[in-house]
Design an enzyme around this catalytic site. Structure first.
Site, mmCIF file in Angstrom:
data_model
loop_
_atom_site.group_PDB
_atom_site.id
_atom_site.type_symbol
_atom_site.label_atom_id
_atom_site.label_comp_id
_atom_site.label_asym_id
_atom_site.label_seq_id
_atom_site.Cartn_x
_atom_site.Cartn_y
_atom_site.Cartn_z
ATOM 1 N N ARG A 27 0.870 -1.193 0.000
ATOM 2 C CA ARG A 27 0.000 0.000 0.000
ATOM 3 C C ARG A 27 0.894 1.226 0.000
ATOM 4 N NH1 ARG A 27 -2.470 4.340 0.268
ATOM 5 N NH2 ARG A 27 -4.600 4.602 1.048
ATOM 6 N N ARG B 12 -1.821 -5.436 4.475
ATOM 7 C CA ARG B 12 -0.909 -4.860 3.490
ATOM 8 C C ARG B 12 0.248 -4.147 4.192
ATOM 9 N NH1 ARG B 12 -5.318 -1.331 0.297
ATOM 10 N NH2 ARG B 12 -5.408 -0.514 2.428
ATOM 11 N N GLU C 130 -11.272 5.263 -5.441
ATOM 12 C CA GLU C 130 -11.569 3.855 -5.198
ATOM 13 C C GLU C 130 -12.283 3.221 -6.390
ATOM 14 O OE1 GLU C 130 -10.739 2.067 -2.577
ATOM 15 O OE2 GLU C 130 -9.791 3.723 -1.492
ATOM 16 N N ASP D 39 -3.710 8.807 -1.305
ATOM 17 C CA ASP D 39 -5.022 8.166 -1.345
ATOM 18 C C ASP D 39 -5.580 8.361 -2.746
ATOM 19 O OD1 ASP D 39 -7.170 6.767 -0.497
ATOM 20 O OD2 ASP D 39 -8.018 8.338 0.783
#
EC number: 3.1.-.-
Length: 348
Positions: free
Chosen positions: A180, A228, A188, A185
Site C-alpha cells: 500500500r 498490506r 476507489e 489516497d
C-alpha cells in the site's frame, strides 16, 4: 737427439698406465659376475645377504599378520589428535572455513532470504531496511503486489534458471507481498458493493502503466488492518535509469491521488516527505490535473470524503437492517403469545 727419446718415453708412460687400469677394471667386472652367479637364489626362508635377520622385526610382522583385528581404541588414542588440531597448519584453515560458513549463513538469512507474504515481514524491517522485487499485478490506484527478489540480478534473479519470477497467476498465489503506497489516497474502484469513484479507473491505469513488470525498491513502515504493507516505493524508468522516482510523489504530481488524510496512523516516511507531498498536491490542484479538474464544482469529492460518505451510507443501511430484524422478532414473539391464549383469555 737424446732428449727426444726421453720425451717420447715420458709420453708413452701414461698410456701404458691407462692400459693397465682398463685391464684391471675388466678383471674386476668378471669377478663380480662370477660372484653373482655363484650366489644362491633368495627364498622366503633365506634372509637377505645385505640385511641380517632381526628377531624383533619378525615378531612384529608375525603379530600383525596373525591378528588382523586390532584394538582400534588403542590405535586411535595412541595418536596425539589434540596436538594435530592445535597445530597452526590445521587450526588456522579450520577456523577460516568455519567462519566463512557462518558468515555465508548470516548473509543469506539477513539479505538473501525471500519473503513470500506481507505477514512474513519481520518488524525489524520497518523504518530500517528495504525490499527489492518485481511488480506482478496492480489491484487499485494506490496498491499492488510484488514478488520479492532479494539481491536482484546480482543474486541470480531473472537470469539463472532456478531464479525466475513466475508469470502464471496460479504460481503466484500466496507468494507475493501486498504493498500500500504510503502518504497518498487514490480514487476507489468498485468493490465490497461500493460504486466506483470518478477517476478511479484513470488512476488504476496510470499506476499499472507506471509499475507493472517493473523492479521496485520498497521501504516498509508498518502493516495496516488489511494485511498490506504501508511503504514508500521507488522505481527507475527509462531514460532516467540512474534516477529513482518516488511513485507516490509522481501520482500526486499527475493529479491521480491526494495526500492521505486521517486523524492518526498516517505514514509519510518523515516530515520532509509529507511537506513535499503537500506541495506536489497543491501544484496539481492549481493546474487542474487529473482528478482536480473541476474540483471547485458541485458534487466533487476527494477519496477521503468518498470513503466517509460510503461509510455513513453503509452505517445507515446496517442500522435500518438491525431495526427491521428487531421489529420482525418482536412481531413473531407477539404472534406466539396470542396463540397460547384460549378463547376466554385463558391459557390452554
Amino acid at each position: 737427439m737424446r732428449w727426444l727419446f726421453w720425451s717420447s718415453g715420458s709420453q708413452q708412460a701414461p698410456n701404458n698406465k691407462d692400459n693397465n687400469n682398463s685391464n684391471n677394471n675388466d678383471d674386476d667386472d668378471d669377478d663380480y659376475d662370477n660372484n653373482i652367479n655363484k650366489r644362491p637364489p633368495l627364498t622366503p626362508e633365506s634372509p637377505s645377504p645385505s640385511h641380517p635377520p632381526c628377531a624383533s622385526c619378525s615378531t612384529q610382522a608375525t603379530a600383525s599378520f596373525s591378528n588382523p583385528r586390532r584394538d582400534w581404541n588403542t590405535s586411535l588414542t595412541a595418536h596425539d589428535w589434540a596436538g594435530e588440531f592445535k597445530d597452526p597448519r590445521n587450526l588456522i584453515p579450520t577456523l577460516l572455513l568455519t567462519g566463512g560458513i557462518l558468515f555465508c549463513v548470516r548473509i543469506h538469512r539477513q539479505y538473501l532470504r525471500r519473503i513470500p507474504l506481507a505477514t512474513n515481514i519481520s518488524p525489524t524491517y520497518f523504518h530500517k531496511r528495504s525490499l527489492f522485487g518485481r511488480v506482478t499485478s496492480v489491484g487499485d490506484g494506490d496498491n499492488f503486489r510484488m514478488y520479492h527478489t532479494p539481491g536482484g540480478r546480482l543474486a541470480g534473479w531473472e537470469w539463472l534458471p532456478f531464479r525466475r519470477v513466475p508469470r502464471v497467476k496460479k504460481e503466484l498465489k500466496d507468494r507475493t507481498i501486498h504493498i500500500r503506497l504510503a502518504g497518498i489516497d487514490a480514487p476507489e474502484l468498485p468493490h465490497f458493493g461500493r460504486p466506483a469513484q470518478p477517476y478511479s479507473h484513470a488512476a488504476h491505469t496510470w499506476l499499472t502503466n507506471y509499475l507493472l513488470n517493473k523492479r521496485v525498491r520498497v521501504f516498509p513502515y508498518r502493516q495496516d488492518q488489511y494485511g498490506r504493507v504501508v511503504a514508500t516505493v521507488y522505481v527507475r524508468r527509462f531514460p532516467w535509469i540512474f534516477l529513482r522516482r518516488d511513485v507516490g510523489l509522481q501520482m500526486l504530481r499527475a493529479g491521480m491521488a491526494t495526500v492521505y488524510e486521517a486523524k492518526s496512523g498516517v505514514e509519510f516516511g518523515g516530515e520532509g516527505k509529507e511537506s513535499k507531498y503537500r506541495r506536489a498536491e497543491e501544484v496539481a490542484k492549481r493546474r487542474g490535473r487529473g482528478l482536480w479538474k473541476g474540483w471547485k464544482g458541485v458534487g466533487w469529492e476527494s477519496p477521503r470524503e468518498y470513503k466517509n460518505r460510503m461509510a455513513g451510507v453503509e452505517g445507515e443501511k446496517a442500522a435500518a437492517a438491525a431495526a427491521a430484524a428487531a421489529a420482525a422478532a418482536a412481531a413473531a414473539a407477539g404472534v406466539g403469545g396470542m396463540g397460547e391464549l384460549g378463547v376466554n383469555g385463558e391459557k390452554n
